[in-house]
Enzyme design. Sequence first.
Site, PDB file in Angstrom:
ATOM      1  N   HIS A 222       9.157  -8.614   6.537  1.00  0.00           N
ATOM      2  CA  HIS A 222       8.487  -7.840   5.484  1.00  0.00           C
ATOM      3  C   HIS A 222       7.510  -6.804   5.996  1.00  0.00           C
ATOM      4  CE1 HIS A 222       9.834 -10.361   2.046  1.00  0.00           C
ATOM      5  NE2 HIS A 222       9.827 -11.323   2.946  1.00  0.00           N
TER       6      HIS A 222
ATOM      7  N   LYS B 283      -2.345  -2.620  -6.030  1.00  0.00           N
ATOM      8  CA  LYS B 283      -1.708  -3.275  -4.888  1.00  0.00           C
ATOM      9  C   LYS B 283      -2.819  -3.820  -4.020  1.00  0.00           C
ATOM     10  CE  LYS B 283       0.298   0.806  -4.031  1.00  0.00           C
ATOM     11  NZ  LYS B 283       1.704   0.426  -3.918  1.00  0.00           N
ATOM     12  N   ARG B 284      -2.481  -4.589  -2.984  1.00  0.00           N
ATOM     13  CA  ARG B 284      -3.519  -5.027  -2.068  1.00  0.00           C
ATOM     14  C   ARG B 284      -4.251  -3.816  -1.487  1.00  0.00           C
ATOM     15  NH1 ARG B 284      -4.188 -10.650  -0.831  1.00  0.00           N
ATOM     16  NH2 ARG B 284      -5.536  -9.877   0.834  1.00  0.00           N
TER      17      ARG B 284
ATOM     18  N   LYS C 222      -2.011   1.729   2.792  1.00  0.00           N
ATOM     19  CA  LYS C 222      -1.586   2.057   1.423  1.00  0.00           C
ATOM     20  C   LYS C 222      -2.336   3.280   0.882  1.00  0.00           C
ATOM     21  CE  LYS C 222      -0.423  -2.806   0.421  1.00  0.00           C
ATOM     22  NZ  LYS C 222       1.021  -2.808   0.077  1.00  0.00           N
TER      23      LYS C 222
ATOM     24  N   THR D 194       7.290  -3.168  -4.280  1.00  0.00           N
ATOM     25  CA  THR D 194       8.027  -3.674  -5.434  1.00  0.00           C
ATOM     26  C   THR D 194       7.342  -3.218  -6.719  1.00  0.00           C
ATOM     27  OG1 THR D 194       6.841  -5.744  -5.051  1.00  0.00           O
ATOM     28  CG2 THR D 194       9.153  -5.685  -4.406  1.00  0.00           C
TER      29      THR D 194
ATOM     30  N   LYS E  53       8.711  -1.641 -10.537  1.00  0.00           N
ATOM     31  CA  LYS E  53       8.261  -2.055 -11.870  1.00  0.00           C
ATOM     32  C   LYS E  53       7.821  -0.842 -12.681  1.00  0.00           C
ATOM     33  CE  LYS E  53       6.803  -6.293  -9.643  1.00  0.00           C
ATOM     34  NZ  LYS E  53       5.700  -6.955  -8.906  1.00  0.00           N
TER      35      LYS E  53
END
Length: 794
Positions: free
Chosen positions: A351, A531-532, A537, A639, A643
Amino acid sequence: MNAMNDLSAEALRIRITQHLTYTLGKDKPHASLYDWRMAVSYSVRDLIIEPWFAATRKTYEAQGKRVYYLSLEFLIGRILGDAMMNLGLFETVQDVLEGEGVSLADVIEDEPDAALGNGGLGRLAACFLESMSTLACPAYGYGIRYEHGLFRQLFESGRQVEHPEDWLNQPHPWEFERPEARYTISFKGHLDGQSVWQPSETVYARAYDMPVVGWQGKWANTLRLWGAHPTELFDLEQFNSGDHTAAAAPEALARTLSRVLYPEDTTDSGKELRLKQEYFLTSAALQDILRRFLSEYDDFAQLPDKVAIQMNDTHPALAGPELIRLLMDEHGLDWNAAKRIALGCLNYTNHTLLPEALETWSTWLMGRVLPRHMQIIEQIDQEHRAATKCAADLAIVKHDQVHMGTLAFVMASHVNGVSALHTDLMKETVFSGLHGLYPARVLNQTNGVTPRRWLRLSNPALSKVLTDTIGAGWESDLARLSELNTFEDDRAVRDAIGAAKRHNKLALSNWASDRLGITLNPDAVFDVQIKRMHEYKRQLLNVFETIHRWSAIRSNPEAGWTPRVKIFGGKAAPGYFAAKEIIRLINDVANVVNNDPVVGDLLKVVYPANYNVSMAERLIPATDLSEQISTAGKEASGTGNMKFTMNGALTIGTLDGANVEIREQVGAENFFLFGMTAAEVRDRYLIEGHARTAILDSPTLQDVLQMIVEGRFSPEDTDRYNGLVDATWNHDPFLVASDFDSYLAVQAEVDLAFADEDHWNRLALRNIAGSGYFSSDRTIKGYMADIWDTRSLL
Ligand code: BZD
């Protein structure tokens, strides 16, 4: 539609009343919201039992192959609403509760989130379980029953503070404790003679089962979570001598094993307890798998035909050595047979390629905690090196460290990445050497998400539009969403999609005003990054843009701005200083922006604390713009991006992870692309002073950084962000500066596109229509065909 629909409201009312009376011991007039939730949960759960038993019977009858999904994390969220929906009971329950003067929404809200995971990897496991049940793929999820899931996040003066989460404080109505399903898990000790392990510590793993029901209640699989219990309750002698604390020590020691979920999602934390947790799960799962196999068959050579084990990242990678150990030491097989069988059953999903996340354990620790496994790992390594004649660099054990990624790779039949780009990068970078040695092993399975929870349950307004437009049944055949494309020129359909979005935005505004005391303008672009919190990110890129926007609006408030609401959500690992700084900056910026009368409704910044699955279900349907802005090459898949697309949000994003495939599916003209590609990123890192160069080229970014160092967002502590700004100028490890201008330019395109409401609705329609590929049903079918070699039993 299905058997459950035949259940009349009256029959359900009786069931709920019975549970209220006999299970909870409450008289209706005195029943609390909690009592109602428990009574409803038990009543719904009762209806899952039959398909659950039937699934087990069918699997035995068919002598079917079972899938075992081993994961340290299952980020399930709330269960009741999902179960009701999959059983087709939503309206019936609603009717019953209405008759009792109880609000279904309140009942659903009363349930704590089961947060037994950190982020994407754990949530993926939960989506996979639901899809495996929907597809009648016989499967077990195996995990740990953490007493405390992911911490509860609070903000104090803008800073993240972690509080323990306590979901098991109340009885958990969805689990069945199985005291008889119990295994001994051993640690430490020494090896007698050559290799007879004499452990010095033991605990019991006890099973707690949760049924996981699929769409329309046709099948249910089991999520089996292991709780740790002492093998020796307490030391009676010590107790009698008056030392009560020491007497309870064995129990305390055992319980710590399943006490807390490790909150790190990107670092290899290297703690002994974590290693013990990994082994605890792995050993309990494998002992259970072998026991079940032996209840039906007697020849272990058949194991790979009956058992497929998926290792969710390297966390359960001890499955290789443990399976070999069990087959040899407990069942008398020889080394070659044991190893061949283990390899035939095991598969590994990777991952992440971030170096800091690749798990390693010192040989010293491994040898101390699991001496027999260390010996087996050495032997696997020796054979791997001998058979492949590989470079020293590709060994499992090197520089006194056990490399779990290499171990998992060597002991797996198939190794998969989670998006096309990520799988390519695996082959080109971190795993290129191993890929060269085992060229048939690596394959791709692009992630997916369950459309039942993430569209049908969380977005009833849009779901209705979809059913009205393309007819029923898309929930289990999401590719059918492409039929929406034929309605692109139908103004009524575009309007309906727009109206559903507006409905969800109004609902979110109400929630924000109740919970956060802030009013959101429903005409604004709802721009969401959830998100985290992690540097790769690039929440920082988003904050920088926010600061620029604020300043630009202030200097010309009449310029015809498209209003924005910037929404952030996410937790940082407790020890991750840089991520926590970014959280604080977002909150500081929010404070200034939201109280600025000059910008008013044109810009708001919202960061609700404690982002979790339930909050995602609320935010995603109300989103116009989905922020997927990681440095290209760093996000394995994502992911959340899927969504959002399903829910009609447009993406602003880089060519990273599954964004690449989302853009392909929805069409490049319906996606706001910016930034460097993964290859350009690689080159950019080679330029010394890349950040400084980028900043000197961007007067806008200079202004933003200047405002921060001047203390415009921290007037009471003007030095607060000196470190952050300095790091941006001099290090910028995720190339925020290098992508900033490109991001800004595309954000301006978003403003323009959004100003034309009908045009935007058309883009949204195309995104929904292109999202069918991202159902986790498609992903699971891929695993079934390419990795597990198993079939549906419906
Ligand atoms: O896995 C995530 C990736 O970052 C995402 O890109 C991807 O979409 C999802 C699902 O494949 N990885 C994680 O969530 N990783 C962890 O949570 C984790 C947890 C413990 C230790 C290391 C990583």
